[in-house]
Design a protein around this motif. Structure first.
Motif, short mmCIF file in Angstrom:
data_model
loop_
_atom_site.label_atom_id
_atom_site.label_comp_id
_atom_site.label_asym_id
_atom_site.label_seq_id
_atom_site.Cartn_x
_atom_site.Cartn_y
_atom_site.Cartn_z
N LEU A 17 0.86 -1.39 0.05
CA LEU A 17 0.07 0.09 0.03
C LEU A 17 0.93 1.31 -0.14
CD1 LEU A 17 -2.62 -1.11 2.81
CD2 LEU A 17 -2.71 -1.36 0.32
N ALA A 24 1.00 6.48 3.02
CA ALA A 24 -0.01 6.01 2.40
C ALA A 24 -0.56 5.05 3.27
CB ALA A 24 0.16 5.73 1.11
N GLU A 28 -4.34 1.94 7.32
CA GLU A 28 -4.33 0.47 7.35
C GLU A 28 -3.28 -0.09 8.48
OE1 GLU A 28 -6.76 -0.19 5.45
OE2 GLU A 28 -6.45 -2.36 4.78
N SER A 118 -1.99 8.34 -4.82
CA SER A 118 -1.03 8.31 -3.70
C SER A 118 -1.19 9.47 -3.00
CB SER A 118 0.14 7.93 -4.38
OG SER A 118 0.71 8.96 -5.16
N LEU A 121 -3.98 9.02 -0.49
CA LEU A 121 -3.63 8.40 0.40
C LEU A 121 -2.67 8.72 1.53
CD1 LEU A 121 -3.05 4.73 -1.32
CD2 LEU A 121 -4.94 5.23 -0.15
N ALA A 124 -5.16 10.83 3.73
CA ALA A 124 -5.86 10.12 4.50
C ALA A 124 -4.78 9.76 5.86
CB ALA A 124 -6.29 8.80 3.70
N THR B 162 -10.26 9.50 -2.50
CA THR B 162 -9.36 8.78 -2.10
C THR B 162 -9.32 8.87 -0.53
OG1 THR B 162 -7.96 8.63 -4.05
CG2 THR B 162 -7.20 7.39 -2.09
N ALA B 163 -9.16 10.24 -0.01
CA ALA B 163 -8.91 10.51 1.22
C ALA B 163 -10.34 10.38 2.04
CB ALA B 163 -8.34 12.07 1.44
N VAL B 166 -10.81 6.50 2.43
CA VAL B 166 -10.12 5.80 3.42
C VAL B 166 -10.25 6.32 4.74
CG1 VAL B 166 -7.79 5.42 4.05
CG2 VAL B 166 -8.54 5.15 1.70
N VAL B 173 -7.67 0.31 2.08
CA VAL B 173 -6.93 0.98 1.24
C VAL B 173 -6.75 0.48 -0.10
CG1 VAL B 173 -4.61 1.92 1.17
CG2 VAL B 173 -5.73 2.17 3.07
N LEU B 177 -7.30 1.97 -3.63
CA LEU B 177 -6.25 2.32 -4.35
C LEU B 177 -6.70 1.62 -5.90
CD1 LEU B 177 -3.00 2.97 -4.78
CD2 LEU B 177 -2.75 0.68 -3.96
#
Lengths: 174, 207
Positions: A17, A24, A28, A118, A121, A124, B162-163, B166, B173, B177
């Protein structure tokens, strides 16, 4: 043994990931190590992550800390190998293929498409970290201060981060 | 925005002959031990291109683009790719080993130290304040990455999508992705008659 296998599976998965950077994988990482397996608490994870920002080398070597806390030195070794080896082999293989891919018409599309995902991510990951770390006025002020300093100057990021820690201690003591 | 503004255009430095495996390992170990504060790519460029002259800037930027498009840590991927260019697969192995060893050893030691002193309120105050500082650092990385990677409004939409998936809707993720990734790649699909916009792969700040 079961624990080492779990560590290997979790960190092998997490490594896939890390497109665009280690952050990113943070959401998780939090949900697996804190909520699912209870290897670390959320504050512990944040503390290791922040210490990892101070350590030299790639910024996610903090995964070794989680492995060590769960299963000592073998845990750290298993986590590091699981986290680095699969993507390392992939990079090695793709690196050798690259010249053949150079004229592939979809290459810019893949690069740009994965680029925005990316960044999303990483955003996030930042949100998840901020939820745990920014708990009062002081911590918000420290985050803004570090951000401003790093945007405006070429200072080594380790300096304002250590300074935040020292400010935290100073305010705790008075 | 000139996508290539960041690429240095100065006189080309001559490239030195590839190092021995041992010299290569020592160089990456040194960079792995001194690259404090998360800006590893900047240290790598200074070391490999300016100091040792093992790679020229064009090769470095090319390898950087591969590193960023693949999963894996940027600094580790860069070490593997440049090690492979210089000394084949043993070079790739020892470059990555040297890069990761110092940080990994330190963080392993930190786990034992925190395990001992973890409940001490002073170290908790220290670590919590560091975490707040790290949020500031991540925001800087985000701004820099965004400036390099994002071109049009749609790119920003993919970022936000995306943000939100998640961080707020707790979508795994990998699902985000693959899902948003496929959508974004389709959006940028090669079309007849339009030259693809170049992506600036030169990346020298915080990875």
């Amino acid at each position: 043994m079961k624990q080492l296998l779990d560590l290997a599976a979790v960190f092998g998965y997490l490594s896939l990931l890390t497109v665009g950077g280690g952050m990113a994988a943070f959401p998780e990482l939090k949900s697996l190590t804190v909520d699912t397996y209870h290897w670390v608490t959320f504050p512990e994870l944040m503390h290791y992550y922040s210490l990892g920002q101070l350590a030299p080398g790639p910024n996610m070597m903090m995964v070794a800390s989680i492995g060590a806390q769960v299963a000592g030195l073998p845990g750290a070794a298993v986590v590091l190998v699981a986290f680095i080896l699969p993507t390392g082999l992939l990079t090695f293989g793709i690196g050798r293929l690259w010249n053949r891919l150079a004229d592939w018409p979809w290459r810019p599309a893949v690069q740009r498409g994965l680029g925005s995902v990316s960044v999303g991510l990483v955003l996030a990951g930042g949100i998840v970290l901020a939820r745990g770390a920014l708990t009062n006025t002081l911590t918000v002020a420290l985050a803004i201060g570090v951000f401003a300093l790093l945007m405006l100057t070429k200072i080594n990021p380790a300096i304002p981060i250590v300074a935040s820690g020292l400010i935290g201690i100073a305010l705790y003591l008075i | 925005m000139n996508a290539h503004a960041a690429t240095p255009k100065g006189p080309k430095l001559p490239v030195a002959p590839p190092p021995t495996l041992w010299r290569l390992f020592l160089a990456f170990l040194t960079m792995g031990a001194t690259s404090l504060g998360g800006g590893v790519i900047a240290y790598l460029r200074t070391g490999l291109v300016s100091h040792y002259r093992w790679l020229d800037d064009e090769t470095f930027v090319e390898l950087m683009a591969i590193s960023q498009s693949l999963p894996g840590l940027n600094a580790t991927n860069m070490s593997i790719l440049s090690g492979d260019r210089l000394r084949g697969w043993p070079g790739a192995f020892f470059a990555a080993l040297g890069m990761c060893l110092p940080g990994a050893a330190l963080m392993t030691a930190a786990a034992f130290a925190v395990g001992i002193g973890g409940d001490d309120p002073i170290s908790k105050a220290f670590l919590h304040a560091i975490a707040a500082g790290a949020v500031g650092l991540i925001t800087v990385v985000l701004v820099q990455l965004g400036a390099k990677v994002l071109g049009e409004i749609a790119d920003y939409a993919f970022v936000v999508l995306t943000a939100v998936l998640v961080a707020f809707l707790h979508v795994p993720v990998l699902v985000a992705l693959l899902g948003v990734g496929a959508l974004a790649i389709w959006w940028h699909r090669p079309r007849k008659g339009t030259a693809p916009k170049p992506v600036d792969p030169h990346f020298k700040d915080h990875p």
